[in-house]
Design a protein around this motif. Structure first.
Motif, mmCIF file in Angstrom:
data_model
loop_
_atom_site.group_PDB
_atom_site.id
_atom_site.type_symbol
_atom_site.label_atom_id
_atom_site.label_comp_id
_atom_site.label_asym_id
_atom_site.label_seq_id
_atom_site.Cartn_x
_atom_site.Cartn_y
_atom_site.Cartn_z
ATOM 1 N N GLU A 89 0.816 -1.217 0.000
ATOM 2 C CA GLU A 89 0.000 0.000 0.000
ATOM 3 C C GLU A 89 0.851 1.269 0.000
ATOM 4 N N PRO A 90 1.902 1.371 0.842
ATOM 5 C CA PRO A 90 2.762 2.567 0.743
ATOM 6 C C PRO A 90 3.429 2.708 -0.621
ATOM 7 N N ARG A 91 3.755 1.612 -1.260
ATOM 8 C CA ARG A 91 4.390 1.678 -2.573
ATOM 9 C C ARG A 91 3.412 2.207 -3.620
ATOM 10 N N ILE A 92 2.154 1.784 -3.529
ATOM 11 C CA ILE A 92 1.146 2.288 -4.460
ATOM 12 C C ILE A 92 0.921 3.782 -4.248
ATOM 13 N N GLN A 93 0.805 4.190 -2.982
ATOM 14 C CA GLN A 93 0.584 5.612 -2.710
ATOM 15 C C GLN A 93 1.765 6.446 -3.165
ATOM 16 N N ALA A 94 2.974 5.919 -2.999
ATOM 17 C CA ALA A 94 4.166 6.641 -3.457
ATOM 18 C C ALA A 94 4.144 6.807 -4.973
ATOM 19 N N ALA A 95 3.664 5.793 -5.689
ATOM 20 C CA ALA A 95 3.562 5.889 -7.145
ATOM 21 C C ALA A 95 2.540 6.943 -7.552
ATOM 22 N N ILE A 96 1.417 6.988 -6.846
ATOM 23 C CA ILE A 96 0.399 8.017 -7.117
ATOM 24 C C ILE A 96 1.001 9.404 -6.944
ATOM 25 N N ASP A 97 1.655 9.606 -5.817
ATOM 26 C CA ASP A 97 2.244 10.920 -5.528
ATOM 27 C C ASP A 97 3.315 11.283 -6.551
ATOM 28 N N LYS A 98 4.081 10.285 -6.994
ATOM 29 C CA LYS A 98 5.165 10.526 -7.946
ATOM 30 C C LYS A 98 4.635 10.990 -9.294
ATOM 31 N N THR A 101 3.337 14.576 -9.545
ATOM 32 C CA THR A 101 4.315 15.667 -9.635
ATOM 33 C C THR A 101 4.664 15.972 -11.087
ATOM 34 N N ARG A 102 4.264 15.096 -12.013
ATOM 35 C CA ARG A 102 4.563 15.283 -13.437
ATOM 36 C C ARG A 102 3.327 15.694 -14.221
ATOM 37 N N ALA A 104 0.792 18.419 -15.719
ATOM 38 C CA ALA A 104 0.718 19.826 -16.117
ATOM 39 C C ALA A 104 -0.618 20.419 -15.713
ATOM 40 N N SER A 105 -0.736 21.723 -15.837
ATOM 41 C CA SER A 105 -1.955 22.414 -15.413
ATOM 42 C C SER A 105 -3.163 22.052 -16.273
ATOM 43 N N ASN A 106 -2.918 21.528 -17.486
ATOM 44 C CA ASN A 106 -4.030 21.122 -18.356
ATOM 45 C C ASN A 106 -4.446 19.672 -18.137
ATOM 46 N N GLY A 107 -3.843 19.007 -17.145
ATOM 47 C CA GLY A 107 -4.215 17.641 -16.810
ATOM 48 C C GLY A 107 -3.345 16.580 -17.438
ATOM 49 N N ALA A 108 -2.461 16.956 -18.362
ATOM 50 C CA ALA A 108 -1.605 15.993 -19.044
ATOM 51 C C ALA A 108 -0.443 15.570 -18.149
ATOM 52 N N PHE A 109 0.151 14.416 -18.503
ATOM 53 C CA PHE A 109 1.282 13.887 -17.748
ATOM 54 C C PHE A 109 2.504 13.768 -18.647
ATOM 55 N N GLY A 110 3.662 14.143 -18.102
ATOM 56 C CA GLY A 110 4.921 13.965 -18.803
ATOM 57 C C GLY A 110 5.615 12.699 -18.348
ATOM 58 N N LEU A 111 6.536 12.219 -19.169
ATOM 59 C CA LEU A 111 7.260 11.007 -18.806
ATOM 60 C C LEU A 111 8.186 11.240 -17.618
ATOM 61 N N TRP A 112 8.894 12.366 -17.632
ATOM 62 C CA TRP A 112 9.823 12.666 -16.535
ATOM 63 C C TRP A 112 9.501 14.002 -15.866
ATOM 64 N N SER A 113 8.801 14.873 -16.569
ATOM 65 C CA SER A 113 8.437 16.183 -16.021
ATOM 66 C C SER A 113 7.251 16.703 -16.813
ATOM 67 N N VAL A 114 6.705 17.821 -16.378
ATOM 68 C CA VAL A 114 5.550 18.396 -17.079
ATOM 69 C C VAL A 114 5.930 18.893 -18.467
ATOM 70 N N ASP A 115 7.219 19.080 -18.734
ATOM 71 C CA ASP A 115 7.650 19.622 -20.020
ATOM 72 C C ASP A 115 7.359 18.682 -21.186
ATOM 73 N N SER A 116 7.199 17.383 -20.900
ATOM 74 C CA SER A 116 6.972 16.421 -21.986
ATOM 75 C C SER A 116 5.539 15.899 -21.996
ATOM 76 N N ALA A 117 4.603 16.682 -21.467
ATOM 77 C CA ALA A 117 3.226 16.220 -21.301
ATOM 78 C C ALA A 117 2.422 16.407 -22.581
ATOM 79 N N GLU A 118 2.583 15.486 -23.531
ATOM 80 C CA GLU A 118 1.869 15.589 -24.808
ATOM 81 C C GLU A 118 1.513 14.221 -25.368
ATOM 82 N N ASP A 119 1.187 13.260 -24.528
ATOM 83 C CA ASP A 119 0.898 11.903 -25.000
ATOM 84 C C ASP A 119 -0.452 11.479 -24.438
#
Length: 218
Positions: A89-98, A101-102, A104-119
């Protein structure tokens, strides 16, 4: 890491003997053997669970690939009479939190950061994980979850054509349907007029599941 797998069919009363020479190709003290007896063909659940536990990578797709099955790992382990993981359970929650953090404000997710959030497929994959995690009682911030679904909804609403094999669109529709979001008109249009444009069996299955989730079981 070296991995070897052997599959055998056993007839009634037939046995298999396990001995130390099975690990002869490994350095002393570094090998491990597991045995599974099942009527599920070539699905080696214990080995799959062990490989999942050792999955080493950390981009968003890889983090979710590891964490999403962990939502069900203890149930599967119990059914196979394997040890229960008390720290899952802590591992799952850590993955959610991780992964959040990636985002973006439009709801998209980046692979390593918000800068790559276009998939869009990645967005649907993360949304699927967050949906299932919420269903299991894990903490997912409401605002982050809402903008995730809003991004998927906007994509579906504006999708007049099915791009490539339609995998991202089908997945987005499925996640929205699982959350009870109103996409029936778009879904019916795509299922009735564009079904052949969805090239993968999984994509068509997700459309079918979406229709069923929204009440159209036929």
């Amino acid at each position: 890491e070296l991995f070897q797998r052997t599959v055998r069919s056993l007839q009634p009363q037939q046995s298999v003997t396990l001995s130390s020479d099975m690990l002869g190709e490994f350095l002393p003290g570094t090998g491990m053997a597991s045995v599974s007896v099942s009527n599920h063909g070539g699905i080696d659940l214990p080995a799959l669970l062990a490989a999942l536990d050792r999955y080493p990578y950390g981009c968003t797709e890889q983090t979710v690939s590891r964490a999403l099955p962990l939502l069900y790992v203890n149930k599967l382990a119990k059914s196979e009479m394997l040890a229960i993981d008390p720290n899952v359970e802590p591992r799952i929650q850590a993955a959610i939190d991780k992964v959040l953090t990636r985002q973006a404000s439009n709801g998209a997710f980046g692979l390593w950061s918000v800068d790559s959030a276009e998939d869009m497929w990645l967005d649907a994959f993360v949304a699927d994980f967050l949906t299932r995690a919420r269903e299991k009682g894990f903490a997912v911030p409401q605002k982050a979850f809402d903008i995730t679904l809003d991004r998927l909804k906007n994509y579906v609403a504006n999708a007049t054509d099915v791009k490539e094999d339609g995998a991202d669109l089908a997945y987005a529709i499925y996640v929205l349907a699982r959350n009870g979001r109103p996409v029936m008109n778009d879904l019916k249009y795509l299922a009735d007029t564009k079904l052949s444009d969805f090239k993968t069996p999984l994509g068509r299955a997700q459309l079918a599941a979406s229709l069923a989730l929204l009440g159209d079981r036929g």
